[in-house]
Design an enzyme around this catalytic site. Sequence first.
Site, PDB file in Angstrom:
ATOM      1  N   LYS A   1      23.731 -34.556   9.382  1.00  0.00           N
ATOM      2  CA  LYS A   1      23.196 -33.037   9.181  1.00  0.00           C
ATOM      3  C   LYS A   1      23.263 -32.266  10.617  1.00  0.00           C
ATOM      4  CE  LYS A   1      18.870 -30.605   7.521  1.00  0.00           C
ATOM      5  NZ  LYS A   1      17.592 -31.012   7.139  1.00  0.00           N
TER       6      LYS A   1
ATOM      7  N   SER B   1      16.493 -28.633   2.965  1.00  0.00           N
ATOM      8  CA  SER B   1      17.481 -28.233   3.628  1.00  0.00           C
ATOM      9  C   SER B   1      18.577 -28.781   3.949  1.00  0.00           C
ATOM     10  CB  SER B   1      16.842 -27.817   5.050  1.00  0.00           C
ATOM     11  OG  SER B   1      16.447 -28.900   5.571  1.00  0.00           O
TER      12      SER B   1
ATOM     13  N   SER C   1      13.114 -32.209   2.724  1.00  0.00           N
ATOM     14  CA  SER C   1      14.507 -31.652   2.791  1.00  0.00           C
ATOM     15  C   SER C   1      15.544 -33.004   2.687  1.00  0.00           C
ATOM     16  CB  SER C   1      14.920 -31.109   4.240  1.00  0.00           C
ATOM     17  OG  SER C   1      14.414 -29.885   3.993  1.00  0.00           O
TER      18      SER C   1
HETATM   19  N1  GLN Z   1      11.524 -26.588   2.184  1.00  0.00           N
HETATM   20  C1  GLN Z   1      10.542 -26.883   3.240  1.00  0.00           C
HETATM   21  C2  GLN Z   1      10.626 -25.634   4.203  1.00  0.00           C
HETATM   22  O1  GLN Z   1      11.231 -25.029   4.084  1.00  0.00           O
HETATM   23  C3  GLN Z   1      11.099 -28.142   3.625  1.00  0.00           C
HETATM   24  C4  GLN Z   1      11.963 -28.136   4.657  1.00  0.00           C
HETATM   25  C5  GLN Z   1      12.560 -29.451   5.500  1.00  0.00           C
HETATM   26  O2  GLN Z   1      11.956 -30.494   4.969  1.00  0.00           O
HETATM   27  N2  GLN Z   1      13.179 -29.343   6.300  1.00  0.00           N
HETATM   28  O3  GLN Z   1      10.014 -25.989   5.435  1.00  0.00           O
END
Ligand code: GLN
Length: 501
Positions: A84, A159, A183
């Site tokens: 990532k 994400s 994410s």
């Molecule tokens: N959807 C969550 C956020 O926007 C989790 C994102 C993540 O785990 N990086 O913060």
Amino acid sequence: MNGTTEIRDLSALALGRLIKERKLSSPEATRVYLDAVREENGRFNAYISVCEEEALRRARAVQARIDGGELTDSPLAGVPTAVKDVICVRGMRTTAASKILENFEPPYDAHIVERMNEAGAVILGKLNCDEFAMGGSTETSYFGATRNPWDTKRVPGGSSGGSAAAVAARLVPYAIGSDTGGSIRQPCSFCNLTGIKPTYGSVSRYGLLAYASSLDQIGPMARDARDCAAALAVLSGGDARDSTSVMEAPFDFSGIEDERAGAPKGRPLAGLRVALPQNYFEVGIAEDVKTCIRAAADRLAALGAAVEETEIPLIEYAVPAYYIIACAEAGSNLSRYDGVKYGYRSQDASDMYEMFCKSRAEGFGAEVRRRIMLGSFVLSSGYFDAYYKKALRVRGLIKRSFDDAFRSYDVILSPVSPTVAYAIGQRISDPLAMYMADIYTVSLNLAGLPGIALPCGFGAEGLPVGMQLIGRAFSEATLFRAAFAWQSATDYHEKLPIGAF
Ligand code: GLN
């Protein structure tokens, strides 16, 4: 071994075995994936950067080590992977999917990249994600949205959506993601993959571009739990450069298969106490997801687990507490991007102050700016006690409610996401709706607990549904024991996105 599709059908461990047995070389396997990425990435936008030359150079170096008798007990040696784009790899552009780091090349490797290099992993490139990992759909990337291989009009989740789409579309055998509030798990659920958010402190965050430091953890995403276990064994372990890294030695899951052989026939989960929190099903969950999770509970019981309906309170406070804490930490972490040391610098500023403001206003996207503002607000004097401090107290209560549950149960079964993958563009203009969809995932990050996402069925329009098994801190082996048994008894994880290839 011939036929590129055949090679792409293999799990990471199976590919690693072939390489060990000299039936295929690491450069050959790498070439197959690089060709596939060149040809097919345009359909999914899973990769931000592909580093062909560098990947082949690494594959040749790993092959030389294997030929020299090294890496014999490293099951993923020579196997391609991708990371990532919030994780630093020396010499590979690392953007956080943001304009502000569009041309940033880190001069160092993240701890997990060092570990992967030692283990002989071959990194092909960097994967798309929401900007600075802030989002749940991979639509906030400066490099454009990633598309779900199960239906390219839909989001892959986020994400770590690029990581999920790349694995689901067979553009890499396994990938590395990060999970601050879901994410890793949510994109796995949307793309029919297995992924684990490990216990906070088990994987070093050194070299991970910070979003919310008290919540961030790196973890693997793969086609099945065995690949995930092999990858997590590589990623985990202590690191003096991350003061929250607490493990002395990496995880070792090698005994799980042997233990499984001794389990009662047909009842591999005998003795496992599973909680099924009824109150998790009262909060805006779609019928198809509910049906799959309930069926999974019955199946776990049939495999010998003692599944019991219970309540695990406070879930309704998890999303508000998480967003206050995550935004507060994000606001502080992202203050380093000021156009001075690295990254984008606005060209039309007349003084230093204006340069800071314009660089940040032009360099960050809308969601990141929203969160920085929210974070600054909840930390500002007058609001600190009312919001930030209160959220920290709620975090403590949530942790306690998990501690209570784990006095009676070994794992908690829950959905990953309240719905299956939705259409690109459908929710992006409604941040609150996006945030609410994190209800089942964020509480684990608040409590520091491990959670594994596993395919458990198909819902509306044949789209994948994932279930989550939550464990006590550092009980990853228990989660994998259950996951191996689950995937030996079911074939959901083997289903492919039709039409993706
Ligand atoms: N959807 C969550 C956020 O926007 C989790 C994102 C993540 O785990 N990086 O913060």
